[in-house]
Design a protein around this motif. Structure first.
Motif, PDB file in Angstrom:
ATOM      1  N   SER A 173       0.816  -1.227   0.000  1.00  0.00           N
ATOM      2  CA  SER A 173       0.000   0.000   0.000  1.00  0.00           C
ATOM      3  C   SER A 173       0.845   1.270   0.000  1.00  0.00           C
ATOM      4  CB  SER A 173      -0.929   0.007   1.222  1.00  0.00           C
ATOM      5  OG  SER A 173      -0.134  -0.010   2.405  1.00  0.00           O
ATOM      6  N   THR A 174       2.177   1.124   0.025  1.00  0.00           N
ATOM      7  CA  THR A 174       3.016   2.316  -0.131  1.00  0.00           C
ATOM      8  C   THR A 174       2.906   2.804  -1.573  1.00  0.00           C
ATOM      9  OG1 THR A 174       4.939   1.042  -0.808  1.00  0.00           O
ATOM     10  CG2 THR A 174       4.692   1.406   1.559  1.00  0.00           C
ATOM     11  N   SER A 175       3.406   3.999  -1.819  1.00  0.00           N
ATOM     12  CA  SER A 175       3.378   4.498  -3.203  1.00  0.00           C
ATOM     13  C   SER A 175       4.233   3.606  -4.090  1.00  0.00           C
ATOM     14  CB  SER A 175       3.903   5.936  -3.257  1.00  0.00           C
ATOM     15  OG  SER A 175       3.124   6.750  -2.424  1.00  0.00           O
ATOM     16  N   VAL A 176       5.420   3.233  -3.592  1.00  0.00           N
ATOM     17  CA  VAL A 176       6.287   2.346  -4.382  1.00  0.00           C
ATOM     18  C   VAL A 176       5.582   1.009  -4.602  1.00  0.00           C
ATOM     19  CG1 VAL A 176       8.508   1.147  -4.440  1.00  0.00           C
ATOM     20  CG2 VAL A 176       8.391   3.474  -3.522  1.00  0.00           C
ATOM     21  N   GLY A 177       4.960   0.482  -3.549  1.00  0.00           N
ATOM     22  CA  GLY A 177       4.271  -0.811  -3.656  1.00  0.00           C
ATOM     23  C   GLY A 177       3.085  -0.750  -4.601  1.00  0.00           C
ATOM     24  N   PRO A 197      -4.768  -4.282   7.137  1.00  0.00           N
ATOM     25  CA  PRO A 197      -6.068  -4.785   6.670  1.00  0.00           C
ATOM     26  C   PRO A 197      -6.967  -3.688   6.088  1.00  0.00           C
ATOM     27  CG  PRO A 197      -5.481  -5.856   8.714  1.00  0.00           C
ATOM     28  CD  PRO A 197      -4.418  -4.825   8.470  1.00  0.00           C
ATOM     29  N   ARG A 198      -6.882  -2.457   6.627  1.00  0.00           N
ATOM     30  CA  ARG A 198      -7.751  -1.389   6.075  1.00  0.00           C
ATOM     31  C   ARG A 198      -7.415  -1.105   4.609  1.00  0.00           C
ATOM     32  NH1 ARG A 198      -4.442   2.795   9.544  1.00  0.00           N
ATOM     33  NH2 ARG A 198      -2.590   2.689   8.270  1.00  0.00           N
ATOM     34  N   ASN A 199      -6.232  -1.529   4.145  1.00  0.00           N
ATOM     35  CA  ASN A 199      -5.841  -1.284   2.747  1.00  0.00           C
ATOM     36  C   ASN A 199      -5.906  -2.542   1.881  1.00  0.00           C
ATOM     37  OD1 ASN A 199      -5.346   1.496   2.969  1.00  0.00           O
ATOM     38  ND2 ASN A 199      -3.335   1.127   3.887  1.00  0.00           N
ATOM     39  N   ARG A 214       0.797  -7.050   7.314  1.00  0.00           N
ATOM     40  CA  ARG A 214       2.244  -7.009   7.559  1.00  0.00           C
ATOM     41  C   ARG A 214       2.574  -7.057   9.051  1.00  0.00           C
ATOM     42  NH1 ARG A 214       4.013  -1.747   9.012  1.00  0.00           N
ATOM     43  NH2 ARG A 214       2.459  -0.133   8.598  1.00  0.00           N
ATOM     44  N   ARG A 215       1.607  -6.713   9.906  1.00  0.00           N
ATOM     45  CA  ARG A 215       1.858  -6.717  11.358  1.00  0.00           C
ATOM     46  C   ARG A 215       1.534  -8.055  12.017  1.00  0.00           C
ATOM     47  NH1 ARG A 215      -0.598  -1.793  10.673  1.00  0.00           N
ATOM     48  NH2 ARG A 215       0.698   0.055  11.009  1.00  0.00           N
ATOM     49  N   SER A 216       0.940  -8.980  11.271  1.00  0.00           N
ATOM     50  CA  SER A 216       0.596 -10.278  11.865  1.00  0.00           C
ATOM     51  C   SER A 216       1.866 -10.996  12.305  1.00  0.00           C
ATOM     52  CB  SER A 216      -0.154 -11.133  10.827  1.00  0.00           C
ATOM     53  OG  SER A 216      -0.121 -12.488  11.231  1.00  0.00           O
ATOM     54  N   ILE A 285      17.909  -0.486  -3.852  1.00  0.00           N
ATOM     55  CA  ILE A 285      17.484   0.297  -5.024  1.00  0.00           C
ATOM     56  C   ILE A 285      17.841   1.767  -4.845  1.00  0.00           C
ATOM     57  CG2 ILE A 285      15.476   1.039  -6.369  1.00  0.00           C
ATOM     58  CD1 ILE A 285      13.999  -1.441  -5.220  1.00  0.00           C
ATOM     59  N   TRP A 286      18.297   2.401  -5.897  1.00  0.00           N
ATOM     60  CA  TRP A 286      18.313   3.871  -5.976  1.00  0.00           C
ATOM     61  C   TRP A 286      17.391   4.218  -7.135  1.00  0.00           C
ATOM     62  CZ3 TRP A 286      19.462   7.728  -2.901  1.00  0.00           C
ATOM     63  CH2 TRP A 286      19.534   9.014  -3.434  1.00  0.00           C
ATOM     64  N   GLY A 287      16.283   4.881  -6.831  1.00  0.00           N
ATOM     65  CA  GLY A 287      15.194   5.045  -7.801  1.00  0.00           C
ATOM     66  C   GLY A 287      15.502   5.912  -9.006  1.00  0.00           C
ATOM     67  N   SER A 341      -1.335   7.099   4.823  1.00  0.00           N
ATOM     68  CA  SER A 341      -1.673   5.722   4.480  1.00  0.00           C
ATOM     69  C   SER A 341      -2.396   5.695   3.143  1.00  0.00           C
ATOM     70  CB  SER A 341      -2.552   5.104   5.565  1.00  0.00           C
ATOM     71  OG  SER A 341      -2.824   3.757   5.254  1.00  0.00           O
ATOM     72  N   ALA A 342      -1.812   4.989   2.190  1.00  0.00           N
ATOM     73  CA  ALA A 342      -2.411   4.782   0.871  1.00  0.00           C
ATOM     74  C   ALA A 342      -2.851   6.084   0.210  1.00  0.00           C
ATOM     75  CB  ALA A 342      -3.578   3.797   0.959  1.00  0.00           C
ATOM     76  N   THR A 343      -2.015   7.107   0.315  1.00  0.00           N
ATOM     77  CA  THR A 343      -2.249   8.353  -0.412  1.00  0.00           C
ATOM     78  C   THR A 343      -0.903   8.989  -0.683  1.00  0.00           C
ATOM     79  OG1 THR A 343      -3.508  10.428  -0.455  1.00  0.00           O
ATOM     80  CG2 THR A 343      -2.462   9.859   1.628  1.00  0.00           C
TER      81      THR A 343
HETATM   82  N1  LIG Z   1      15.453   3.881  -2.737  1.00  0.00           N
HETATM   83  C1  LIG Z   1      14.753   4.826  -3.340  1.00  0.00           C
HETATM   84  O1  LIG Z   1      15.178   5.394  -4.351  1.00  0.00           O
HETATM   85  C2  LIG Z   1      13.404   5.184  -2.778  1.00  0.00           C
HETATM   86  C3  LIG Z   1      12.536   6.033  -3.470  1.00  0.00           C
HETATM   87  C4  LIG Z   1      11.270   6.284  -2.926  1.00  0.00           C
HETATM   88  C5  LIG Z   1      10.911   5.726  -1.716  1.00  0.00           C
HETATM   89  N2  LIG Z   1      11.804   4.946  -1.066  1.00  0.00           N
HETATM   90  C6  LIG Z   1      11.467   4.327   0.222  1.00  0.00           C
HETATM   91  O2  LIG Z   1      10.408   3.427   0.000  1.00  0.00           O
HETATM   92  C7  LIG Z   1       9.590   3.360   1.158  1.00  0.00           C
HETATM   93  C8  LIG Z   1       8.155   3.637   0.762  1.00  0.00           C
HETATM   94  O3  LIG Z   1       8.057   4.967   0.317  1.00  0.00           O
HETATM   95  P1  LIG Z   1       6.666   5.485  -0.238  1.00  0.00           P
HETATM   96  O4  LIG Z   1       6.817   6.914  -0.562  1.00  0.00           O
HETATM   97  O5  LIG Z   1       6.178   4.544  -1.257  1.00  0.00           O
HETATM   98  O6  LIG Z   1       5.800   5.292   1.078  1.00  0.00           O
HETATM   99  P2  LIG Z   1       4.402   5.927   1.463  1.00  0.00           P
HETATM  100  O7  LIG Z   1       3.541   5.990   0.255  1.00  0.00           O
HETATM  101  O8  LIG Z   1       4.615   7.136   2.278  1.00  0.00           O
HETATM  102  O9  LIG Z   1       3.906   4.750   2.405  1.00  0.00           O
HETATM  103  C9  LIG Z   1       2.820   4.887   3.264  1.00  0.00           C
HETATM  104  C10 LIG Z   1       2.404   3.472   3.549  1.00  0.00           C
HETATM  105  O10 LIG Z   1       3.473   2.759   4.144  1.00  0.00           O
HETATM  106  C11 LIG Z   1       2.962   1.635   4.785  1.00  0.00           C
HETATM  107  N3  LIG Z   1       3.954   1.341   5.776  1.00  0.00           N
HETATM  108  C12 LIG Z   1       4.320   2.104   6.830  1.00  0.00           C
HETATM  109  N4  LIG Z   1       5.308   1.500   7.523  1.00  0.00           N
HETATM  110  C13 LIG Z   1       5.584   0.346   6.845  1.00  0.00           C
HETATM  111  C14 LIG Z   1       6.494  -0.711   7.086  1.00  0.00           C
HETATM  112  N5  LIG Z   1       7.304  -0.701   8.120  1.00  0.00           N
HETATM  113  N6  LIG Z   1       6.511  -1.748   6.202  1.00  0.00           N
HETATM  114  C15 LIG Z   1       5.677  -1.771   5.149  1.00  0.00           C
HETATM  115  N7  LIG Z   1       4.773  -0.802   4.889  1.00  0.00           N
HETATM  116  C16 LIG Z   1       4.738   0.242   5.740  1.00  0.00           C
HETATM  117  C17 LIG Z   1       1.596   2.044   5.268  1.00  0.00           C
HETATM  118  O11 LIG Z   1       0.750   1.059   4.796  1.00  0.00           O
HETATM  119  P3  LIG Z   1      -0.378   0.397   5.673  1.00  0.00           P
HETATM  120  O12 LIG Z   1      -1.165   1.548   6.253  1.00  0.00           O
HETATM  121  O13 LIG Z   1      -1.162  -0.421   4.692  1.00  0.00           O
HETATM  122  O14 LIG Z   1       0.337  -0.414   6.696  1.00  0.00           O
HETATM  123  C18 LIG Z   1       1.284   3.330   4.480  1.00  0.00           C
HETATM  124  O15 LIG Z   1       0.169   3.165   3.650  1.00  0.00           O
HETATM  125  C19 LIG Z   1      10.149   4.375   2.151  1.00  0.00           C
HETATM  126  O16 LIG Z   1      10.996   3.694   3.036  1.00  0.00           O
HETATM  127  C20 LIG Z   1      10.962   5.311   1.259  1.00  0.00           C
HETATM  128  O17 LIG Z   1      12.011   5.928   1.953  1.00  0.00           O
HETATM  129  C21 LIG Z   1      13.022   4.648  -1.569  1.00  0.00           C
END
Ligand SMILES: NC(=O)c1ccc[n+]([C@@H]2O[C@H](COP(=O)([O-])OP(=O)(O)OC[C@H]3O[C@@H](n4cnc5c(N)ncnc54)[C@H](OP(=O)(O)O)[C@@H]3O)[C@@H](O)[C@H]2O)c1
Length: 349
Positions: A173-177, A197-199, A214-216, A285-287, A341-343
Motif C-alpha cells: 500500500s506504499t506508493s512504491v508498492g 487490513p484497512r488497505n 504485515r503486522r501479523s 534500489i536507488w530510484g 496511508s495509501a495516499t
Molecule cells: N530507494 C529509493 O530510491 C526510494 C525512493 C522512494 C521511496 N523509497 C522508500 O520506499 C519506502 C516507501 O516509500 P513510499 O513513498 O512509497 O511510502 P508511502 O507511500 O509514504 O507509504 C505509506 C504506507 O506505508 C505503509 N507502511 C508504513 N510503515 C511500513 C512498514 N514498516 N513496512 C511496510 N509498509 C509500511 C503504510 O501502509 P499500511 O497503512 O497499509 O500499513 C502506508 O500506507 C520508504 O521507506 C521510502 O524511503 C526509496
C-alpha cells in the motif's frame, strides 16, 4: 523564450525552504522544459541536513529538490520529436541525482528541465494532481523489478501473458508498492502483497491476488502458504523492517532468491544478521538509476503513455492536495513526516 521562473530554494543543508526568483533554463539536447502544475512530495525531499550529507553527499547548494512533476511542455530541445509544446505530461525530475546535481532540474519550481526519455504524455482524463503521484514511486518500483542488477523481471506491456510465477510485494500500500503491484500485473505475474487490513481492498484493486497483514506475527508463514506452489519470480521489500521477513520468505520458497530493497545499497549492506540467509541475494534500489539504462525509456516512453490511456495503469495511490503554491510544499513535507496511508501528498503550482 524568456519566462519568469520561481523556485522553492533550499539555501543549504538543513536550512528552511525559501520561495524566490530563479533563472529560466532552456532545454538542452534531448531535454524538455515543463511548466509545472502539480508536484508530489517524498520523504527524501524533506530530510534533515545530516541525512542529506549521508544520502546525497554530492548535492550543491542552493538547491532545488523534488522529483515528481506534472504539467505542460513549453519548450523542447534538439533531438526531441515525441513531445511538443502544449503536451500534458508527467515526468521524473533528476535535479538531486549525482549525475545531474542541477537546480534547473529540481521539481519544486515553475519551469523545470526534464530528460525527454523520463517524461510521459498523460490522457486528458488524468488531472495533473493525480498524475504527479507517479514518478519517483514508479521509477523506484521499476528499477527494483526490471533492472538486471535487481530482480530482472520480464517487462510490462499491453496484453501480457499470464505467468505461473509470483512476485511478492512487502509494503503493497506504499506508493512504491502500489506501482510495483501494477507493474507486476502488467508483466503477467501473480502478486502477493502485504498491507494493513484497512488497505486490503485497495491493494487488491491494483491487482494483488493475495493480501497479508504485515503486522501479523504469523505474516511470514501466511505468505509462504499463499505463495504455495507458484515459484517466486522475485521479492520487493518496501518499508522499515521489511527486509528480514522478505529474506526469510525467499529462503523458504521455490524460485528466485533475489530480494530488492527500497533502501539504498549503502543501508542494505549494513543490515543485521537476521536479514541474511544463505543463497538469498539482496540489492538496494536507488530510484534514479533507470534513467541511464533500458528500463527508464521502456517504462516512460514505451509502456506508461498507452497504459494510462487505456486504463491498464492507474495513477495510484490517490492524491491528497495539501494546497496551492510552492510555499505549501514545506507543509506537505511536515504532513508526510506525520505519517500517511495509501495516499500521496500533492501541491498544485
Ligand atoms: N530507494 C529509493 O530510491 C526510494 C525512493 C522512494 C521511496 N523509497 C522508500 O520506499 C519506502 C516507501 O516509500 P513510499 O513513498 O512509497 O511510502 P508511502 O507511500 O509514504 O507509504 C505509506 C504506507 O506505508 C505503509 N507502511 C508504513 N510503515 C511500513 C512498514 N514498516 N513496512 C511496510 N509498509 C509500511 C503504510 O501502509 P499500511 O497503512 O497499509 O500499513 C502506508 O500506507 C520508504 O521507506 C521510502 O524511503 C526509496
Amino acid at each position: 523564450m524568456s519566462e519568469q521562473n520561481v523556485a522553492l530554494w533550499l539555501p543549504k543543508r538543513g536550512a528552511r525552504f525559501e520561495v524566490g526568483p530563479a533563472p529560466y533554463t532552456p532545454p538542452g539536447a534531448n531535454e524538455v522544459v515543463v511548466r509545472v502544475r502539480a508536484v508530489a512530495v517524498n520523504f527524501i525531499d524533506g530530510i534533515p541536513g545530516f541525512l542529506y550529507r549521508v544520502v546525497m553527499p554530492w548535492l550543491t547548494f542552493p538547491a532545488v529538490v523534488g522529483s515528481d512533476v506534472a504539467g505542460e511542455v513549453v519548450e523542447v530541445g534538439t533531438g526531441v520529436t515525441r513531445l511538443r509544446p502544449g503536451d500534458r505530461v508527467v515526468g521524473h525530475a533528476f535535479g538531486v541525482e549525482k549525475s545531474q546535481n542541477r537546480a534547473a532540474e529540481g521539481a519544486f519550481q515553475h519551469y523545470v528541465v526534464l530528460m525527454q526519455h523520463m517524461v510521459s504524455p498523460i490522457p486528458d482524463s488524468l488531472s495533473f494532481e493525480r498524475a504527479a503521484v507517479l514518478p519517483l514511486a514508479l521509477s523506484t518500483a521499476a528499477t527494483g523489478m526490471f533492472q538486471q542488477d535487481h530482480l530482472g523481471l520480464a517487462m510490462p506491456g499491453a496484453d501480457p501473458v499470464e505467468r505461473s510465477e509470483t512476485v511478492l510485494v512487502w509494503g503493497g500500500s506504499t506508493s512504491v508498492g502500489s506501482n510495483a503491484i501494477q507493474l507486476a500485473r502488467n508483466a503477467g505475474y501473480r502478486v502477493v502483497a502485504t498491507a494493513s487490513p484497512r488497505n486490503f481492498d485497495y491493494v487488491r484493486s491494483l491487482g494483488a491476488a493475495e493480501t497479508v497483514d504485515r503486522r501479523s506475527p504469523a505474516a511470514v508463514d501466511e505468505i509462504v502458504d499463499r505463495i504455495g506452489d507458484s515459484p517466486l519470480a522475485g521479492t520487493l521489500a518496501i518499508g522499515s523492517g521489511s527486509l528480514a521477513p522478505a529474506v526469510a520468505i525467499a529462503s523458504r520458497t521455490t524460485g528466485s532468491k533475489r530480494v530488492a530493497s527500497a533502501q539504498p545499497e549503502r543501508l542494505v549492506r549494513i543490515r543485521p544478521p537476521w536479514a541474511r540467509r544463505p543463497g538469498v541475494r539482496v540489492s538496494g534500489i536507488w530510484g534514479g538509476t533507470l534513467k541511464d539504462n533500458e528500463v527508464g525509456p521502456a517504462i516512460y516512453t514505451g509502456f506508461l503513455p498507452a497504459a494510462l490511456a487505456t486504463g491498464a495503469y492507474r495513477a495510484a495511490p490517490d492524491a491528497t492536495v495539501v494546497g496551492h503554491g510552492l510555499a505549501r510544499v514545506p507543509d506537505a513535507l511536515r504532513q508526510l513526516r506525520g505519517g500517511i496511508s495509501a495516499t500521496k501528498l500533492v501541491v498544485t503550482v
